[in-house]
Design an enzyme around this catalytic site. Structure first.
Site, PDB file in Angstrom:
ATOM      1  N   ASP A 525       0.867  -1.168   0.000  1.00 11.45           N
ATOM      2  CA  ASP A 525       0.000   0.000   0.000  1.00 11.45           C
ATOM      3  C   ASP A 525       0.909   1.225   0.000  1.00 11.45           C
ATOM      4  O   ASP A 525       2.082   1.132   0.386  1.00 11.45           O
ATOM      5  CB  ASP A 525      -0.895  -0.032   1.241  1.00 11.45           C
ATOM      6  CG  ASP A 525      -1.860   1.136   1.282  1.00 11.45           C
ATOM      7  OD1 ASP A 525      -2.326   1.552   0.207  1.00 11.45           O
ATOM      8  OD2 ASP A 525      -2.122   1.641   2.378  1.00 11.45           O
ATOM      9  N   PHE A 655     -12.864  17.734  -9.372  1.00  7.75           N
ATOM     10  CA  PHE A 655     -11.780  17.009 -10.042  1.00  7.75           C
ATOM     11  C   PHE A 655     -12.310  15.713 -10.636  1.00  7.75           C
ATOM     12  O   PHE A 655     -13.050  14.977  -9.999  1.00  7.75           O
ATOM     13  CB  PHE A 655     -10.653  16.703  -9.057  1.00  7.75           C
ATOM     14  CG  PHE A 655      -9.549  15.884  -9.672  1.00  7.75           C
ATOM     15  CD1 PHE A 655      -8.585  16.484 -10.453  1.00  7.75           C
ATOM     16  CD2 PHE A 655      -9.501  14.506  -9.485  1.00  7.75           C
ATOM     17  CE1 PHE A 655      -7.573  15.738 -11.036  1.00  7.75           C
ATOM     18  CE2 PHE A 655      -8.500  13.752 -10.057  1.00  7.75           C
ATOM     19  CZ  PHE A 655      -7.521  14.362 -10.839  1.00  7.75           C
ATOM     20  N   ARG A 711       5.620  15.639  -7.783  1.00 13.75           N
ATOM     21  CA  ARG A 711       4.279  15.690  -8.359  1.00 13.75           C
ATOM     22  C   ARG A 711       4.047  17.143  -8.773  1.00 13.75           C
ATOM     23  O   ARG A 711       4.117  18.049  -7.942  1.00 13.75           O
ATOM     24  CB  ARG A 711       3.250  15.272  -7.312  1.00 13.75           C
ATOM     25  CG  ARG A 711       1.811  15.531  -7.720  1.00 13.75           C
ATOM     26  CD  ARG A 711       1.257  14.439  -8.602  1.00 13.75           C
ATOM     27  NE  ARG A 711      -0.090  14.762  -9.034  1.00 13.75           N
ATOM     28  CZ  ARG A 711      -1.185  14.533  -8.317  1.00 13.75           C
ATOM     29  NH1 ARG A 711      -1.085  13.982  -7.125  1.00 13.75           N
ATOM     30  NH2 ARG A 711      -2.372  14.829  -8.800  1.00 13.75           N
ATOM     31  N   ASP A 910      -1.747  -0.978   5.834  1.00 10.60           N
ATOM     32  CA  ASP A 910      -2.005  -0.462   7.184  1.00 10.60           C
ATOM     33  C   ASP A 910      -3.464  -0.094   7.413  1.00 10.60           C
ATOM     34  O   ASP A 910      -3.805   0.442   8.459  1.00 10.60           O
ATOM     35  CB  ASP A 910      -1.136   0.778   7.444  1.00 10.60           C
ATOM     36  CG  ASP A 910      -1.535   1.959   6.562  1.00 10.60           C
ATOM     37  OD1 ASP A 910      -2.080   1.722   5.476  1.00 10.60           O
ATOM     38  OD2 ASP A 910      -1.306   3.113   6.963  1.00 10.60           O
ATOM     39  N   ALA A 912      -7.934  -0.811   6.930  1.00 12.26           N
ATOM     40  CA  ALA A 912      -8.980  -1.826   6.859  1.00 12.26           C
ATOM     41  C   ALA A 912      -9.270  -2.206   5.414  1.00 12.26           C
ATOM     42  O   ALA A 912      -9.729  -3.314   5.134  1.00 12.26           O
ATOM     43  CB  ALA A 912     -10.253  -1.310   7.535  1.00 12.26           C
ATOM     44  N   ASN A 913      -9.003  -1.291   4.481  1.00 13.49           N
ATOM     45  CA  ASN A 913      -9.240  -1.610   3.071  1.00 13.49           C
ATOM     46  C   ASN A 913      -8.268  -2.658   2.551  1.00 13.49           C
ATOM     47  O   ASN A 913      -8.471  -3.221   1.476  1.00 13.49           O
ATOM     48  CB  ASN A 913      -9.122  -0.337   2.221  1.00 13.49           C
ATOM     49  CG  ASN A 913      -7.726   0.249   2.270  1.00 13.49           C
ATOM     50  OD1 ASN A 913      -7.159   0.431   3.342  1.00 13.49           O
ATOM     51  ND2 ASN A 913      -7.156   0.535   1.124  1.00 13.49           N
ATOM     52  N   ASP A 914      -7.211  -2.920   3.296  1.00 12.39           N
ATOM     53  CA  ASP A 914      -6.236  -3.923   2.886  1.00 12.39           C
ATOM     54  C   ASP A 914      -6.554  -5.304   3.449  1.00 12.39           C
ATOM     55  O   ASP A 914      -5.830  -6.261   3.172  1.00 12.39           O
ATOM     56  CB  ASP A 914      -4.821  -3.516   3.342  1.00 12.39           C
ATOM     57  CG  ASP A 914      -4.395  -2.181   2.769  1.00 12.39           C
ATOM     58  OD1 ASP A 914      -4.614  -1.970   1.568  1.00 12.39           O
ATOM     59  OD2 ASP A 914      -3.844  -1.354   3.518  1.00 12.39           O
TER      60      ASP A 914
END
Length: 1282
Positions: A525, A655, A711, A910, A912-914
């Protein structure tokens, strides 16, 4: 008995099917089952219980002492086939399902029946005819049990029987019309349009309708049941290994071999208790995490315009809920139909950036079903959907209207439910070591079978009593298949787990430690893992009159406060205030904070009094504004008015990742005209600007910044016509605004890497381990970070795969383009075509030239490619390095795609989506001790990726330790088997205390100390073998078996040919024939009825005892995966102590020890002969292992790196460099003619792509799917065409 809810009969692993194959005799019918979260398929067969088969099974269970029940428990397919008869799926009582993936797992599901008012949960009860149901029946309270509800139905109408089964928290309902099982997911099943949601579903449900739907969708909760200790204990104890240990303990007890039996029982109890504690703790952690905010009170709108308080568990799809103004945690998936919400979706995306959710657009005057009225889809309309588990921080309503949302999905069908289900029912992780271990054990069982038959035949010929025959023949099985093997293998893992704990890595799945040793690809991530949270402003570079000024570090200056550049920075964003704090996209936040300006929003009172067009105002601090000259107090008020500088944001064009830009229309206080401010990707912004305002050196300056990993964001401005009024701005399209802009300059941002990131990635690269970025963040940011940390070397190209789904009859397509300018590498790209495919040196050069590209794609593109271009998925993941905007389930799908080409995948994240990806990966490591740690096998207290190489090092050490221990235990079994088999030929055996000395003093001591070798200090570019069935390991084991067999047989027959040899009796005096002064005759013992004491027994006891120590030393290897054995002082001390003790009792016999071990006295000359045999045995064993295997055969014959080598180009990590190359040495040709066929699929695929002239796709080209196929044929009929 009628039930409305049921649990799955088997909850081992999750595999919700998409297509199900019904097999009924010669009839084969494909059924389509479509649960949302997964796309695996299953074969299903119908069965009905058979009484006569059940009776036969009961009799068999009694006759076998319960062993038949154990066998049926281990083999569910046998259980069903032995107790049921085949039937159609429609009439089945039990379903037997089998997954069609590589694991081919079996599942059982019991078909249940419930009674309902209809078959479609979305039918309107009030519209039903009286023959089908009674109108206006009194609804029951929400807490009514199903039986009470059904009795009420029966009193008013004739209910219908609904057949269903539950598998892994997913209900499948039988549909008579299509003769198919169907899954009900929610409101989307109706294929509702946006207008129908506003017109037909925005009034709420009657209580009766809600009760009716709850029969089908169940209670709205994500229930994680914590099994009782008793259930866990039974499941653990019924493991085949523990059953075999129980059998061994009973047999040893019958043979009065109590001591070792007690030792095995003690080890088993400790192992079971540890396992139960770990599993129970995991369940409790997951239960607490899910239950923390699952049940709340909600406000529900009813059909009669009433708002009532209810529990969130009562919600069903179609309910209307009111979102409270002070925020809440969403208990379901719901679509906004009025108002606006600011939501934190970090639970899903991992990015703790508040997201603004607006109400679902209503086509209004457009007729329903027309072109402007699209079908609602959670994925397509996620900007208007509130997901379960996400936090609503703040709501905004207008003209006093509350914020309302229509419930779309509930329970396990929600976003959070799918995440939890992926944790509860992950696909099994296949590891060759464990598969090979079972094969190896089967070989040992076959050897034991030979010994079993041999002992029975020999005993019968010698007229041995039946009781002795049974015990001795079964005993040889426990000798060949050591019951202590699980404890021995666990020792190395436990020690590795302890070492990991010392460096702050905690493990809840110890078996995964071994798998870590095989990792050759790690997914990371980005946010919070590779980088610090958010971006930092490095500087700005303004442009004036078509030329760049010098770069400036800070826009917070009095000279710039009224410039268009700073005005653009201060106004072109989507920031909002939450509880008085600015919140929004980190990039916008950093950009705005750099200006030092102040943002003010309309209050709730102002918004309620007016409308949603109340502007947000930004203004600089007063100290930055120029001071107006003047002295008298009369002009003070006028000066303050003139010096005020405020900008009101009139309209935002948010965006868009597709457009790569954002625009706002703003008006400065006191001005009659409006201004448009634009920011976005530099190439996009300049294409919308006047050419004369763009500096000539724009491309050079931009390239310099991007090479450094910055960036870069470009800004532009345009003064709009004064005739453009406030109301016209609200209806104008952005295309009319975003043109003829004046280029303002560049903002340079840097996403700071964590200090440890570059060095760790370099270590992994040197160790031939690929690294991949999987993030929910923006694509350009991800690519920038990948270059900055070295994941993508500076000279390598990045090819973006931008996939577009099929639309308006057009096929899906992929647009290929470079992420940055390819000018620098254009000459190198020509060289790629000029390199000829050759041998040796040419291959290295070709590999070097073709490895200079990486694929990058967004989650949306990944989904399109997975669905419409399945033949490209494996090719893309072979070189895919950046995967941005990935949803949690897409991260899991990516891990599975990488595993499908035989990568051993690690995942480091690191959030919860992982969770799903952490659970699915071969090895997942969480840098957070919150949600992710529940799903992750490993959790690191060190909040950076330095834990990854440490984990891999320990995994490699643990894997090598497992190999060493397994080989040692196999040799231990075979050595003891050889000894016992030879002794059986003279109707003898090893004594109880000889067994005890070997099994405890030698074997257990050696096993538990040889596993203590720490990991090697650094990662090497070679991985250990992945399985036991490999040529080096088999060669090692077989040669040592032959050596031990040879020397034991030599000793056994040699002692029988000694001049002093005779059949031993208590009166034998072979020792007195020796001149050894310290020898004493202590053979004055009673007659041995078991014939333990004899010369053959004593000889084989000594020889075999030394052989155990010899193979222990030979197999205990160090570098390059473990520290050398001489640094393992407990092992060295144990070996030296045992050697000393054995030498002592052999050369200086003591009557007490000899009597205890049932050793007889032999002449000194024979003792010296045994010493010579032992020395020769040790020499041959060490020579074969250290010289022949490790040096000659390993380097010349077994030197293929099966897992890949990236040593050709250290800076690159393409799989082309992983292709196996055997070289030109002659032993290779002798050993294996098929040297060019790699075993791993990713290497085989890389070999094919290396000679494919059309790969990689050329920039600015398009790949199209041939024809949008039907869902039934999509998987096999889609082909890409350029």
């Amino acid at each position: 008995m009628v039930l409305s809810r049921a649990d799955s009969c088997n909850e081992i692993t999750r595999s919700p099917p998409v297509s199900v194959l019904i097999t009924w005799g010669p009839l084969r019918v494909v059924l389509t089952l479509t649960p949302v979260p997964d796309r695996s398929s299953q074969e299903v067969s119908g069965y009905r219980l058979s009484r006569w088969k059940l009776l036969l099974v009961a009799l068999g269970a009694v006759a076998s002492g319960g062993f038949l029940l154990l066998l049926l428990y281990w083999l569910p397919e046998w259980c069903v086939k032995s107790t049921c008869t085949r039937s159609s799926v429609r009439d089945a009582q039990v379903l037997l399902l089998r997954s069609t993936d590589e694991f081919r797992r079996w599942f059982l599901a019991r078909v249940r029946v419930m009674l309902a008012a209809g078959r479609n949960p979305f039918d309107n009860l009030d519209s039903q005819t009286t023959s089908a149901m009674a109108n206006g029946h009194t609804p029951l309270p929400s807490g009514s049990p199903p039986g009470e509800l059904i009795r009420k139905f029966q009193a008013e109408y004739q209910p219908l029987e609904i057949r269903y089964f539950t598998l892994h928290s997913t209900k499948y309902y039988w549909n008579n019309e299509v003769q198919n099982f169907e899954v009900l997911t929610g409101l989307e099943d109706m294929e509702v349009t946006c207008s129908s949601i506003h017109m037909e579903h925005s009034t709420g449900l009657a209580r009766s309708q809600q009760e009716y739907r709850r029969l089908f969708f169940g209670i709205n909760e994500i229930a994680v049941k914590v099994p009782s200790v008793f259930k866990l204990l039974i499941k653990e104890v019924l493991n085949p290994f523990y059953i075999f240990q129980l059998f061994s303990v009973i047999l040893w007890s019958a043979d009065e071999y109590y001591y070792y039996a007690m030792a095995i029982v003690l080890m088993s109890v400790i192992s079971i208790a540890t396992s139960l504690y770990t599993i129970k703790k995991q369940y409790i952690m997951l239960h607490d995490m899910v239950a923390a905010h699952s049940i709340i009170r909600v406000s529900v709108c009813r059909a009669n315009d009433e708002i009532e308080e209810a529990m969130s568990t009562d919600l069903v799809p179609g309910d209307i809920i009111v979102i409270p103004t002070n925020g809440t945690i969403m208990p379901c998936d719901a679509v906004l139909v009025s108002g606006t919400c600011i939501v934190n979706e970090s639970m899903l995306t991992g990015e703790s950036v508040p997201v603004t959710k607006t109400n679902l657009p209503n086509p209004g005057q457009v007729a329903k079903g027309s072109a402007g009225d699209s079908t609602y889809s959670i994925e397509e309309h996620k900007r208007h959907t509130l997901f379960c588990g996400t936090t609503v921080i703040q709501t905004r309503f207008y003209a006093g209207e509350p914020v309302k949302a229509v419930v779309v999905r509930t329970g396990f069908n929600t976003a959070k439910g799918q995440l939890v289900r992926s944790i509860l029912y992950p696909k099994p992780t296949d590891f060759k070591l464990y598969r090979d271990a079972y094969l190896f054990l089967l070989c040992l069982v076959a050897v034991a079978g030979i010994g079993f038959i041999y002992s029975i035949v020999l005993s019968i010929l010698n007229k041995v009593p039946a009781e002795t025959i049974i015990i001795e023949s079964l005993d040889i099985i426990t000798i060949t298949v050591p019951p202590a093997l699980p404890a021995a293998l666990t020792a190395g893992i436990v020690y590795a787990q302890r070492r990991l704990r010392r460096i702050g890595i905690f493990c809840i799945s110890p078996q995964r430690i071994n798998i870590c040793g095989q990792i050759n690809l790690v997914c990371f991530d980005k946010t919070g893992t590779l980088t610090e949270d958010g971006l930092d402003l490095w500087g700005i570079q303004r442009a004036e009159d078509g030329r760049f000024n010098l770069s400036e570090s800070d826009p917070f200056k009095e000279s710039l406060v009224q410039s268009p550049f700073v005005a653009c920075m201060a106004s072109c964003h989507s920031l909002t205030k939450i509880s008085g704090e600015l919140s929004g996209d980190p990039l916008d936040l950093k950009m705005f904070e750099a200006t030092g300006w102040i943002l003010e929003e309309a209050t709730e009172e102002e918004t309620a009094l007016h409308d949603r067009m109340m502007p947000t105002v930004v203004r600089p601090p007063k100290q930055l504004l120029p001071v107006q000259a003047g002295s008298d107090d009369r002009d003070m008020e006028l000066r303050e008015l003139q010096s005020s500088y405020e900008i009101g944001i009139v309209r935002q064009f948010p965006f868009s990742s597709a457009l790569q830009r954002m625009t706002v229309v703003a008006r400065r206080l006191g001005e009659k005209h409006m201004d448009a401010y634009l920011k976005g990707a530099p190439e996009i912004v300049t294409s919308l600007c006047k050419k004369e305002t763009v500096p000539d050196d724009f491309s050079t300056v931009l390239e310099d910044y991007t090479k450094q990993g910055f960036r870069v964001i470009a800004l532009a401005h345009r003064q709009l016509a004064s005739k453009l009024t406030w109301h016209k701005v609200q209806n104008i399209s952005r295309d009319h605004i975003e043109k003829n802009m004046d280029f303002l300059g560049l903002i340079i941002m840097q996403n700071k890497l964590k200090t440890e990131t570059p060095a760790v990635l370099a270590d992994l690269r040197r160790a031939s381990i690929r690294t991949v970025m999987v993030t929910g963040d923006n694509m350009l940011t991800a690519i920038s970070v990948a270059r900055d940390c070295g994941m993508i070397p500076p000279q390598d190209r990045v090819i973006i795969a931008d996939a577009i789904p099929p639309k308006d009859g057009q096929a899906a397509k992929i647009n290929w383009h470079y992420a940055d300018s390819p000018v620098q590498n254009s000459s190198k790209s020509v060289q790629v075509e000029e390199v000829e495919i050759g041998m040796q040196d040419d291959e290295a050069e070709e590999s070097r030239s073709q490895e200079q590209y990486h694929f990058a794609m967004s989650g949306k593109s990944f989904a399109v490619i997975t669905e419409h271009f399945p033949d490209l998925v494996q090719k893309l993941v072979l070189h895919g390095t950046v995967f941005a905007r990935m949803a949690p389930d897409q991260k899991t799908q990516l891990v599975e795609a990488l595993q499908s080409v035989d990568y051993f995948v690690g995942m480091c994240g690191d959030g919860a989506n992982d969770c799903g990806a952490l659970k699915r990966a071969h090895s997942g490591i969480s840098l957070s001790e919150l949600e992710a740690s529940v799903a992750s096998p490993f959790t690191s207290r060190t909040p950076n990726i330095s834990c990854v190489p440490n984990l891999i090092r320990e995994g490699r050490a643990a894997l090598i330790t497992s190999f060493c221990v397994f080989k040692f235990m196999a040799l231990y079994s075979i050595i003891q088997y050889i000894s016992v088999t030879l002794l059986y030929s003279v109707l003898s055996n090893l004594g109880d205390f000889q067994f005890l000395f070997i099994d405890i003093a030698i074997i257990l001591l050696i096993v538990f100390t040889m596993s203590l070798n720490p990991a090697w200090r650094e990662l090497v570019a070679r991985r250990p073998p992945s399985g036991l069935i490999s040529r080096p390991l088999l060669f090692s084991v077989m040669t040592q078996i032959l050596i031990c067999l040879g020397f034991q047989a030599l000793s056994f027959f040699w002692v029988q040919h000694q001049s002093w040899y005779e059949k031993w009796t208590p009166y034998s005096d072979a020792c007195n024939a020796s001149d050894f002064s310290n020898m004493s005759n202590h053979n004055d013992t009673e007659m041995d009825e078991h014939n333990i004491q004899n010369y053959e027994n004593t000889t084989l006891f000594y020889i075999s005892s030394f052989q155990y120590l010899i193979v222990a030393v030979v197999f205990s290897k160090g570098k390059p995966f473990r520290q050398p054995s001489y640094k393992n002082w407990p092992f060295v001390l144990s070996v030296l102590t045992l050697y000393s003790f054995l030498f002592f009792i052999m050369l200086y016999p003591t009557s007490t020890i000899d009597d205890f071990l049932q050793i007889v006295c032999v002449p000194f000359e024979w003792r010296m002969t045994m010493l010579f045999i032992i020395g020769l045995n040790a020499t041959v064993s060490i020579f074969m292992e250290m010289l022949i295997l490790d040096i000659i055969l390993w380097k010349l014959v077994f030197s293929r790196n099966k897992q890949g080598s990236y040593a050709v180009t250290p800076a690159s990590q393409s799989p082309q460099s992983a292709i196996e190359c055997w070289g030109s040495k002659w032993p290779l040709w002798l050993c294996c003619r098929r040297k060019q066929v790699p075993k791993a699929r990713y290497m085989h695929l890389a070999q094919e792509l290396r000679i494919d002239p059309d790969w990689p796709p050329k920039p600015k080209t398009i790949t199209e799917a041939k024809t949008p196929p039907s869902p039934e044929s999509r998987s096999s009929h889609i082909q890409s065409a350029s």
